[in-house]
Motif scaffolding. Structure first.
Motif, mmCIF file in Angstrom:
data_model
loop_
_atom_site.group_PDB
_atom_site.id
_atom_site.type_symbol
_atom_site.label_atom_id
_atom_site.label_comp_id
_atom_site.label_asym_id
_atom_site.label_seq_id
_atom_site.Cartn_x
_atom_site.Cartn_y
_atom_site.Cartn_z
ATOM 1 N N PRO A 204 0.824 -1.102 0.038
ATOM 2 C CA PRO A 204 -0.064 -0.215 -0.024
ATOM 3 C C PRO A 204 0.871 1.156 0.084
ATOM 4 C CG PRO A 204 -0.876 -1.604 1.585
ATOM 5 C CD PRO A 204 0.340 -2.053 1.112
ATOM 6 N N GLY A 205 0.512 2.178 -1.054
ATOM 7 C CA GLY A 205 1.308 3.337 -1.133
ATOM 8 C C GLY A 205 2.419 3.452 -1.944
ATOM 9 N N PHE A 206 2.860 2.089 -2.526
ATOM 10 C CA PHE A 206 3.850 1.993 -3.117
ATOM 11 C C PHE A 206 3.568 2.700 -4.675
ATOM 12 C CE2 PHE A 206 6.696 0.356 -6.242
ATOM 13 C CZ PHE A 206 7.940 -0.012 -5.606
ATOM 14 N N ASP A 207 2.729 2.232 -5.525
ATOM 15 C CA ASP A 207 2.477 2.622 -6.878
ATOM 16 C C ASP A 207 1.870 4.117 -6.918
ATOM 17 O OD1 ASP A 207 0.375 1.936 -5.645
ATOM 18 O OD2 ASP A 207 -0.651 0.736 -7.574
ATOM 19 N N GLU A 208 1.258 4.468 -6.018
ATOM 20 C CA GLU A 208 0.788 5.787 -5.924
ATOM 21 C C GLU A 208 1.954 7.042 -6.092
ATOM 22 O OE1 GLU A 208 -0.429 3.610 -4.019
ATOM 23 O OE2 GLU A 208 -2.455 3.701 -3.642
ATOM 24 N N GLN A 209 2.964 6.624 -5.379
ATOM 25 C CA GLN A 209 4.125 7.175 -5.327
ATOM 26 C C GLN A 209 4.894 7.563 -6.745
ATOM 27 O OE1 GLN A 209 6.460 7.553 -1.586
ATOM 28 N NE2 GLN A 209 5.084 6.029 -0.933
ATOM 29 N N LEU A 210 4.516 6.843 -7.618
ATOM 30 C CA LEU A 210 5.106 6.669 -8.880
ATOM 31 C C LEU A 210 4.441 7.834 -9.793
ATOM 32 C CD1 LEU A 210 6.174 3.076 -9.318
ATOM 33 C CD2 LEU A 210 7.358 4.690 -8.294
ATOM 34 N N ILE A 211 3.326 8.367 -9.666
ATOM 35 C CA ILE A 211 2.666 9.222 -10.247
ATOM 36 C C ILE A 211 3.191 10.356 -10.656
ATOM 37 C CG2 ILE A 211 0.497 10.690 -10.705
ATOM 38 C CD1 ILE A 211 -1.000 8.525 -8.877
ATOM 39 N N GLY A 212 3.564 10.638 -11.928
ATOM 40 C CA GLY A 212 4.197 11.975 -12.106
ATOM 41 C C GLY A 212 5.853 11.616 -12.744
ATOM 42 N N LEU A 213 6.253 10.144 -12.728
ATOM 43 C CA LEU A 213 7.504 10.062 -13.280
ATOM 44 C C LEU A 213 7.289 9.611 -14.724
ATOM 45 C CD1 LEU A 213 8.853 7.990 -10.241
ATOM 46 C CD2 LEU A 213 8.981 10.279 -10.782
ATOM 47 N N ALA A 214 8.331 9.889 -15.386
ATOM 48 C CA ALA A 214 8.572 9.497 -16.779
ATOM 49 C C ALA A 214 9.437 8.370 -17.208
ATOM 50 C CB ALA A 214 8.912 10.837 -17.494
ATOM 51 N N SER A 215 9.456 7.878 -18.388
ATOM 52 C CA SER A 215 10.509 6.780 -18.486
ATOM 53 C C SER A 215 11.623 7.296 -18.355
ATOM 54 C CB SER A 215 10.231 6.363 -19.893
ATOM 55 O OG SER A 215 11.377 5.339 -20.148
ATOM 56 N N GLY A 216 12.876 6.755 -17.307
ATOM 57 C CA GLY A 216 14.003 7.074 -17.191
ATOM 58 C C GLY A 216 14.231 7.821 -15.854
ATOM 59 N N ASP A 217 13.224 8.207 -15.170
ATOM 60 C CA ASP A 217 13.161 8.737 -14.017
ATOM 61 C C ASP A 217 13.502 7.879 -12.805
ATOM 62 O OD1 ASP A 217 12.522 11.200 -15.212
ATOM 63 O OD2 ASP A 217 10.548 11.213 -14.486
ATOM 64 N N SER A 218 14.277 8.472 -11.922
ATOM 65 C CA SER A 218 14.453 7.529 -10.439
ATOM 66 C C SER A 218 13.640 8.376 -9.235
ATOM 67 C CB SER A 218 15.886 7.374 -10.217
ATOM 68 O OG SER A 218 16.415 6.827 -11.400
ATOM 69 N N LYS A 219 13.356 7.488 -8.457
ATOM 70 C CA LYS A 219 12.792 8.155 -6.955
ATOM 71 C C LYS A 219 13.122 7.163 -5.942
ATOM 72 C CE LYS A 219 8.542 10.503 -5.419
ATOM 73 N NZ LYS A 219 7.167 10.561 -5.749
ATOM 74 N N THR A 220 13.335 7.839 -4.850
ATOM 75 C CA THR A 220 13.225 6.929 -3.739
ATOM 76 C C THR A 220 11.912 7.273 -2.717
ATOM 77 O OG1 THR A 220 15.771 6.911 -3.443
ATOM 78 C CG2 THR A 220 14.529 6.349 -1.493
ATOM 79 N N ILE A 221 11.314 6.069 -2.483
ATOM 80 C CA ILE A 221 9.834 6.197 -2.111
ATOM 81 C C ILE A 221 10.187 5.473 -0.397
ATOM 82 C CG2 ILE A 221 8.701 6.390 -4.095
ATOM 83 C CD1 ILE A 221 7.919 3.332 -3.631
ATOM 84 N N THR A 222 9.281 5.776 0.441
ATOM 85 C CA THR A 222 9.028 5.299 1.585
ATOM 86 C C THR A 222 7.767 4.577 1.814
ATOM 87 O OG1 THR A 222 10.640 7.097 2.551
ATOM 88 C CG2 THR A 222 9.349 5.761 4.147
ATOM 89 N N VAL A 223 7.555 3.362 2.335
ATOM 90 C CA VAL A 223 6.268 2.504 2.467
ATOM 91 C C VAL A 223 6.595 1.979 3.863
ATOM 92 C CG1 VAL A 223 5.804 2.450 0.020
ATOM 93 C CG2 VAL A 223 7.074 0.637 1.314
ATOM 94 N N THR A 224 5.519 1.646 4.346
ATOM 95 C CA THR A 224 5.418 0.778 5.558
ATOM 96 C C THR A 224 4.523 -0.427 5.292
ATOM 97 O OG1 THR A 224 5.545 2.790 7.100
ATOM 98 C CG2 THR A 224 4.763 0.646 8.018
ATOM 99 N N PHE A 225 5.381 -1.494 5.396
ATOM 100 C CA PHE A 225 4.568 -2.863 5.420
ATOM 101 C C PHE A 225 3.363 -3.237 6.459
ATOM 102 C CE2 PHE A 225 9.040 -3.902 3.697
ATOM 103 C CZ PHE A 225 8.480 -4.490 2.583
ATOM 104 N N PRO A 226 2.331 -3.797 5.772
ATOM 105 C CA PRO A 226 1.148 -3.947 6.549
ATOM 106 C C PRO A 226 1.397 -4.759 7.930
ATOM 107 C CG PRO A 226 0.516 -4.229 4.414
ATOM 108 C CD PRO A 226 2.026 -4.234 4.314
ATOM 109 N N ALA A 227 0.755 -4.526 9.170
ATOM 110 C CA ALA A 227 1.023 -5.396 10.236
ATOM 111 C C ALA A 227 0.690 -6.744 10.133
ATOM 112 C CB ALA A 227 -0.027 -4.752 11.347
ATOM 113 N N ASP A 228 -0.134 -7.255 8.983
ATOM 114 C CA ASP A 228 -0.294 -8.615 8.992
ATOM 115 C C ASP A 228 0.119 -9.180 7.564
ATOM 116 O OD1 ASP A 228 -1.781 -7.106 6.911
ATOM 117 O OD2 ASP A 228 -3.768 -8.225 7.239
ATOM 118 N N TYR A 229 1.424 -8.647 7.446
ATOM 119 C CA TYR A 229 2.129 -8.754 5.959
ATOM 120 C C TYR A 229 2.587 -10.284 6.123
ATOM 121 C CZ TYR A 229 5.255 -8.256 1.855
ATOM 122 O OH TYR A 229 5.721 -8.640 0.783
ATOM 123 N N ALA A 230 2.579 -10.932 5.148
ATOM 124 C CA ALA A 230 2.815 -12.411 5.194
ATOM 125 C C ALA A 230 4.334 -12.942 5.755
ATOM 126 C CB ALA A 230 2.657 -13.258 3.545
ATOM 127 N N ALA A 231 5.478 -12.055 5.228
ATOM 128 C CA ALA A 231 6.698 -12.320 5.769
ATOM 129 C C ALA A 231 6.694 -11.505 7.209
ATOM 130 C CB ALA A 231 7.717 -11.679 4.781
#
Length: 450
Positions: A204-231
């Motif tokens: 959750p929150g990963f792909d939304e932070q890629l909005i506005g990027l073009a091919s070739g762009d780079s970005k560092t994003i921050t997310v939090t794994f869900p509390a019930d994540y399988a791993a």
């Protein structure tokens, strides 16, 4: 022959058995007498081989065969005379003294041994007419149909390279490296991941932070794994991902009309709607059936309390435990990663094994008392359905099931279980309970016995 019960411990029975040497010898003479009319030995006319000669030639090996058949015969007769049914094959403790064993095989000593087995417990069945079961039901709505049609339309879209920046619905090919506290972690990197912004398949929150990027762009994003994540080792933790967009594509618009139906092999949108309605109805019907079955099994488990054969519980536990440890090994995880310890996991899976054995014995007893059986036709239909999942391997599957009684039994087991469940439901009081679609399709975190 003398069979004396020496111990009763729960479902375990122990017997001291003595078979006189005279009885063993009598059987040996009977067998050798029959053999002399069949064997051909140089120097003797057919049927004229002396029994004494055969005794010297094959007496010891024939006696060994007689001893084995006597073990089975004594066990069978003992069980029949006592009206008992053994859980597994009886265990035999034969003389360990080699000299004594040799005397038995040569007819010079009685055969004395210990026989032990576990008996099937007596199962007192509940009154099924007093069972009350709720049946969760959901009506198929027009909204359900439109939702499925939209998903079909989304799945039928084609993508083309896009110029400009990413927006919701676009498909991106990316590379990424994930880190927690500045350190990379297992499974946190990919060189050619494909995602569609807004489909919710990533954290959750990963792909939304890629909005506005073009091919070739780079970005560092921050997310939090869900509390019930399988791993479990990642659950609830904050992570950063260094992302590079390698390609960007946009989807064409697909209208929900006759054209969509034709792309899916149907004549028009009306036919597609009817097909989708039938599919949704089948999905709900199956989910309802599974919920009712699980509820009924829970009731049966609570209503029946009897001693369980340790051998069956051990076998079931070993099967479950082997699967659990194999899964952990393949995933590279430990019990700590799953938020538990090996000792606690063993205790939990032992309870699951006990539940499965208890329900298995209850279902078997219901089937026996009510002559519920799986027909050959039902077995063949199940085999045909299974073969359709492996096109081109049909004959290999037929050969496999023909050679493997255990595999064939596993094919029959779910059919038998469902027939028993249906039998009980015909007697029980079943009440429909309207629920939401989400409630019906929720995968309850409970042990499934099937």
């Amino acid at each position: 022959m003398q069979v004396t019960e020496t111990q009763v411990d729960g479902l375990r029975r122990e017997f001291a058995v003595v078979i006189p040497a005279t009885e063993l010898d009598s059987r040996l003479v009977e067998r050798l007498t029959a053999m002399k009319n069949e064997v051909q030995i140089k120097g003797f006319r057919p049927g004229k081989v002396p029994v004494s000669y055969l005794r010297r030639l094959v007496g010891r090996s024939e006696m060994a065969g007689i001893v084995q058949s006597m073990l089975s015969e004594v066990a069978r007769d003992t069980l029949a005379s006592r009206g008992e049914k053994a859980v597994t094959q009886p265990d035999y403790k034969l003389p360990e003294d080699e000299a004594l064993s040799e005397k038995v095989l040569t007819g010079g000593a009685d055969l004395s041994y210990t026989m032990t087995y576990e008996v099937m417990p007596h199962v007192e069945l509940a009154d099924f007419k007093k069972i009350e079961v709720e049946r969760p039901v959901v009506a198929v709505t027009d909204e359900d149909i439109e939702e499925q049609l939209k998903q079909l339309a989304d799945g039928a879209r084609s993508f083309a390279t896009k110029q400009g920046v990413a927006a919701t619905g676009d498909r991106l090919t990316i590379s990424y490296v994930g880190k927690i506290n500045g350190e990379t972690f297992s499974g946190g990197s990919d060189d050619n991941a494909v995602l569609t912004i807004g489909d919710g398949r990533f954290i959750p929150g990963f792909d939304e932070q890629l909005i506005g990027l073009a091919s070739g762009d780079s970005k560092t994003i921050t997310v939090t794994f869900p509390a019930d994540y399988a791993a479990k080792d990642l659950a609830g933790k904050e992570a950063t991902f260094d992302v590079q967009v390698k390609a960007l594509a946009a989807a064409d618009a697909v209208a929900i009309d006759d054209g969509l139906a034709e792309r899916l092999g149907l004549p028009d949108i009306a036919a597609l709607r009817d097909t989708v309605r039938d599919q949704v109805k089948q999905q709900y019907t199956f989910a309802t059936s599974q919920k009712v079955k699980r509820n009924l099994l829970d009731i049966l488990d609570k209503q029946h309390d009897f001693a369980l054969p340790p051998a069956l519980v051990d076998q079931e536990f070993d099967t479950i435990w082997r699967q659990i440890t194999d899964d952990l090994a393949r995933s590279g995880k430990s019990f700590a990663d799953e938020g538990t310890t090996e000792e606690a996991a063993r205790a939990d899976y032992r309870k699951i094994a006990e539940r499965r054995v208890r329900l298995g014995l209850v279902m078997s007893e219901i089937g026996d008392r009510n002559n519920i059986q799986v027909t050959e036709e039902e077995t063949q239909r199940a085999l045909a359905a299974h073969m359709r999942q492996f096109p081109g391997q049909e004959q290999a599957l037929v050969d496999y099931y023909r050679r493997s009684p255990e595999a064939l039994a596993s094919l029959r087991a779910p059919i038998f279980e469902q027939k028993v469940v249906d039998f009980i439901l015909e007697l029980a009081k079943v009440t429909d309970k309207p629920v939401t679609k989400e409630e019906l399709l929720r995968d309850d975190d409970e042990e499934k016995v099937a």
